[in-house]
Design a protein around this motif. Structure first.
Motif, mmCIF file in Angstrom:
data_model
loop_
_atom_site.group_PDB
_atom_site.id
_atom_site.type_symbol
_atom_site.label_atom_id
_atom_site.label_comp_id
_atom_site.label_asym_id
_atom_site.label_seq_id
_atom_site.Cartn_x
_atom_site.Cartn_y
_atom_site.Cartn_z
ATOM 1 N N LYS A 19 0.826 -1.199 0.000
ATOM 2 C CA LYS A 19 0.000 0.000 0.000
ATOM 3 C C LYS A 19 0.866 1.257 0.000
ATOM 4 C CE LYS A 19 -4.245 -1.746 2.073
ATOM 5 N NZ LYS A 19 -5.241 -1.561 3.155
ATOM 6 N N LYS A 20 1.970 1.239 0.712
ATOM 7 C CA LYS A 20 2.858 2.399 0.752
ATOM 8 C C LYS A 20 3.416 2.693 -0.633
ATOM 9 C CE LYS A 20 6.938 4.220 3.094
ATOM 10 N NZ LYS A 20 8.010 3.948 4.070
ATOM 11 N N MET A 21 3.821 1.676 -1.352
ATOM 12 C CA MET A 21 4.339 1.860 -2.704
ATOM 13 C C MET A 21 3.261 2.420 -3.631
ATOM 14 S SD MET A 21 6.608 -1.608 -3.146
ATOM 15 C CE MET A 21 6.914 -1.249 -4.860
ATOM 16 N N GLU A 22 2.031 1.957 -3.444
ATOM 17 C CA GLU A 22 0.950 2.457 -4.287
ATOM 18 C C GLU A 22 0.673 3.941 -4.006
ATOM 19 O OE1 GLU A 22 -0.049 0.820 -6.633
ATOM 20 O OE2 GLU A 22 0.492 -1.233 -6.169
ATOM 21 N N PHE A 23 0.724 4.343 -2.733
ATOM 22 C CA PHE A 23 0.514 5.750 -2.395
ATOM 23 C C PHE A 23 1.638 6.620 -2.960
ATOM 24 C CE2 PHE A 23 -2.222 4.213 1.219
ATOM 25 C CZ PHE A 23 -3.379 4.788 0.735
ATOM 26 N N VAL A 24 2.871 6.138 -2.929
ATOM 27 C CA VAL A 24 3.997 6.887 -3.497
ATOM 28 C C VAL A 24 3.802 7.077 -4.997
ATOM 29 C CG1 VAL A 24 6.463 6.766 -3.994
ATOM 30 C CG2 VAL A 24 5.629 6.198 -1.712
ATOM 31 N N GLN A 25 3.350 6.031 -5.694
ATOM 32 C CA GLN A 25 3.107 6.139 -7.126
ATOM 33 C C GLN A 25 2.010 7.168 -7.416
ATOM 34 O OE1 GLN A 25 4.780 4.930 -9.521
ATOM 35 N NE2 GLN A 25 3.446 5.422 -11.240
ATOM 36 N N ALA A 26 0.960 7.147 -6.592
ATOM 37 C CA ALA A 26 -0.117 8.127 -6.769
ATOM 38 C C ALA A 26 0.398 9.549 -6.543
ATOM 39 C CB ALA A 26 -1.268 7.821 -5.809
ATOM 40 N N ASN A 27 1.277 9.742 -5.573
ATOM 41 C CA ASN A 27 1.838 11.062 -5.295
ATOM 42 C C ASN A 27 2.712 11.544 -6.455
ATOM 43 O OD1 ASN A 27 2.215 13.292 -3.474
ATOM 44 N ND2 ASN A 27 4.281 12.547 -3.118
ATOM 45 N N ILE A 28 3.462 10.641 -7.065
ATOM 46 C CA ILE A 28 4.287 10.999 -8.221
ATOM 47 C C ILE A 28 3.406 11.444 -9.386
ATOM 48 C CG2 ILE A 28 5.829 10.051 -9.981
ATOM 49 C CD1 ILE A 28 7.082 8.327 -7.799
ATOM 50 N N MET A 29 2.326 10.728 -9.619
ATOM 51 C CA MET A 29 1.421 11.086 -10.707
ATOM 52 C C MET A 29 0.772 12.447 -10.443
ATOM 53 S SD MET A 29 -0.323 7.359 -11.474
ATOM 54 C CE MET A 29 -1.165 7.934 -12.938
ATOM 55 N N ARG A 30 0.461 12.730 -9.188
ATOM 56 C CA ARG A 30 -0.118 14.040 -8.846
ATOM 57 C C ARG A 30 0.893 15.151 -9.113
ATOM 58 N NH1 ARG A 30 0.578 17.526 -4.854
ATOM 59 N NH2 ARG A 30 2.058 16.123 -3.860
ATOM 60 N N THR A 31 2.136 14.957 -8.683
ATOM 61 C CA THR A 31 3.166 15.979 -8.886
ATOM 62 C C THR A 31 3.427 16.226 -10.366
ATOM 63 O OG1 THR A 31 4.215 15.277 -6.815
ATOM 64 C CG2 THR A 31 5.529 16.626 -8.296
ATOM 65 N N ALA A 32 3.428 15.139 -11.152
ATOM 66 C CA ALA A 32 3.644 15.287 -12.598
ATOM 67 C C ALA A 32 2.520 16.101 -13.238
ATOM 68 C CB ALA A 32 3.752 13.911 -13.248
ATOM 69 N N LEU A 72 -8.396 0.106 -4.540
ATOM 70 C CA LEU A 72 -9.235 -0.915 -5.171
ATOM 71 C C LEU A 72 -8.384 -2.060 -5.709
ATOM 72 C CD1 LEU A 72 -12.075 -1.722 -6.084
ATOM 73 C CD2 LEU A 72 -11.673 -0.466 -8.213
ATOM 74 N N ALA A 73 -7.229 -1.716 -6.324
ATOM 75 C CA ALA A 73 -6.343 -2.763 -6.844
ATOM 76 C C ALA A 73 -5.772 -3.617 -5.720
ATOM 77 C CB ALA A 73 -5.206 -2.124 -7.657
ATOM 78 N N VAL A 74 -5.359 -2.938 -4.620
ATOM 79 C CA VAL A 74 -4.815 -3.683 -3.476
ATOM 80 C C VAL A 74 -5.880 -4.577 -2.859
ATOM 81 C CG1 VAL A 74 -3.878 -3.444 -1.152
ATOM 82 C CG2 VAL A 74 -3.009 -1.995 -2.985
ATOM 83 N N THR A 75 -7.097 -4.037 -2.728
ATOM 84 C CA THR A 75 -8.191 -4.839 -2.167
ATOM 85 C C THR A 75 -8.469 -6.061 -3.033
ATOM 86 O OG1 THR A 75 -9.178 -2.819 -1.268
ATOM 87 C CG2 THR A 75 -10.587 -4.764 -1.405
#
Length: 461
Positions: free
Chosen positions: A3-16, A190-193
């Motif tokens: 889950k931590k890795m998924e949140f980091v990926q989401a944060n990168i996409m937001r910054t981009a 949703l993907a993790v669940t």
């Protein structure tokens, strides 16, 4: 961690996404000032604005998620700094609202892109820039104003409008960032669940498979044991009745011996599955006493095959106890000894229990044919096939050493195979002392099974 890795990926996409949004707004505003500077032939401002424009275009290109990196926010803020430097020259290097507000907007953009730490970095850079302008103003250091007098008011108005547009853009970018971040987080959750559900389903299927495997082994063991008992029983009866018929004794003995070997194999196959399925039942016991019991249990069996068991236990070893599953560890030690008995020719099998500096060492040394390097390396692996001697009625199958290695692994004991150290003359002397004939092949040095118990597991009496 997932889950931590998924949140980091989401944060990168937001910054981009935010970087691209801000770079596009800044590029259009900067383009207007660049055109005005070119038409007015104010080349110092043209240089600064051209550098800023190249930076904005590069940021738009590299803010795509496939090309995004941590350097993009720095490039975007550096381009903004060059655009702000143009504003300072427009304002005549004064401390008016144009200069101060642009640096405030610069820090706000930094905080939006990289959070508190990034905002502090650029707050320091902006503060140093304002300090330089203020020092120049206090000490009357002349900084040329490259803007012609008729255009100064117009440029100040344009900067004011541009600052308002930037503020609106920052608010819009922040709102968009929240939307993107929220959407990405929801998708990742949703993907993790879904993955967790799949793993639970796989776990249920694995448990069902293990149950079916256990039931299958029980059924197949029953189907094997029933005819095997008949084969073993009838062959023994025929052997008793045909003892005066040498031509039948040898084939009947082979039938009886192979039937028993298959019976041992089925029993140990079930034992292997039971060891994997059930937890250890640890109690306090002395390893040296277990080795002594193992030796006494199979001493008569060894003598039937013209083998003598020689056990040596250092007195200090009897003082140490360890937490172990007595039944399973006894099975492991028995299996190693039975393997030595089955593979050895007539002679002596030596067992030693010694105390080393960091471990209690249990050694089984036979006089069998020396194992190759490959056999020594894979002998305890479950899927490795080693052909046992089939001319002895010894309750030991191909799974004997696998079971021993597995049990000792569960107890954090180690077991290795080395070359034996009994020389020919010593072997003959030992056999003579036991009243047995010497070994068939004196040149064979045999094999030595070394079991090590870590010192940290000991408790002294």
């Amino acid at each position: 961690m997932l889950k931590k890795m998924e949140f980091v990926q989401a944060n990168i996409m937001r910054t981009a996404a935010v970087s691209r949004w801000i770079a596009q707004i800044a590029a259009w505003l900067n383009f207007a000032f660049l055109i005005l500077a070119i038409t007015s032939h104010i080349w110092p401002r043209v240089v600064l604005l051209s550098i800023a424009q190249c930076g904005f275009i590069a940021c738009i290109y590299y803010s795509e998620i496939s090309r995004f990196s941590a350097k993009v926010p720095w490039l975007l803020l550096a381009s903004c700094w060059f655009a702000v430097a143009n504003a300072v020259l427009t304002n005549g290097a004064g401390m008016g609202h144009v200069t101060v507000l642009w640096f405030v907007i610069l820090v706000c953009i930094a905080g939006l892109l990289g959070g508190l730490r990034f905002g502090l970095y650029w707050g320091g850079i902006g503060g140093m820039s304002i300090l330089v302008v203020a020092v120049c103003e206090v000490f009357k250091v002349p900084i040329p104003n490259f803007t012609p007098e008729p255009q100064r008011y117009t440029l100040i108005v344009m900067h004011t409008i541009a600052q308002m547009a930037c503020m609106v853009g920052i608010i819009a970018a922040y709102t968009r960032a929240l939307e993107i971040y929220q959407r990405q987080v929801e998708e990742q959750i949703l993907a993790v669940t879904k993955e967790v559900e799949q793993r639970k389903k796989a776990e249920v299927e694995a448990q069902l498979l293990a149950k079916n495997k256990e039931q299958f082994l029980r059924n197949i063991s029953h189907e094997f044991r029933t005819p095997l008992n008949s084969i073993i029983g009838f062959s023994e009866r025929l052997l008793k009745k045909c003892c005066d018929m040498p031509e039948l004794v040898k084939p009947l003995s082979a039938i009886n011996r192979n039937g028993k070997s298959l019976h041992y194999f089925v029993s140990e196959l079930l034992l292997l599955d039971a060891i994997e399925a059930t937890p250890l039942q640890r109690t306090r016991a002395c390893p040296a006493e277990l080795v002594h019991s193992c030796c006494e249990l199979y001493r008569d069996l060894a003598l039937e095959h013209e083998l003598a068991l020689r056990l040596t236990i250092e007195p200090a070893c009897l003082q140490f106890f360890v937490m172990l599953d007595v039944a399973r560890m006894s099975q492991a030690l028995n299996n190693i000894l039975l393997f030595c008995i089955r593979q050895s020719s007539r002679g002596v099998i030596q067992l030693r229990v010694e105390y080393a500096l960091d471990a209690l060492v249990i050694t089984f040394e036979d006089n069998a044919q020396a194992l190759t390097h490959s056999q020594k390396e894979h002998l305890f692996e479950t899927h490795y096939e080693y052909v046992l001697s089939n001319d002895k009625d010894v309750p030991c199958s191909a799974f004997a050493l696998k079971i021993a290695g597995m049990i000792m692994g569960y107890h954090n004991w180690s077991v290795e195979v080395e070359c034996g150290e009994i020389e020919c003359g010593e072997a003959v002397a030992l056999c003579t002392a036991e009243g047995l004939n010497g070994p068939d092949h004196c040149q064979q040095r045999g094999n030595r099974f070394v079991v090590s118990v870590p010192l940290v597991m000991f408790s002294q009496v």
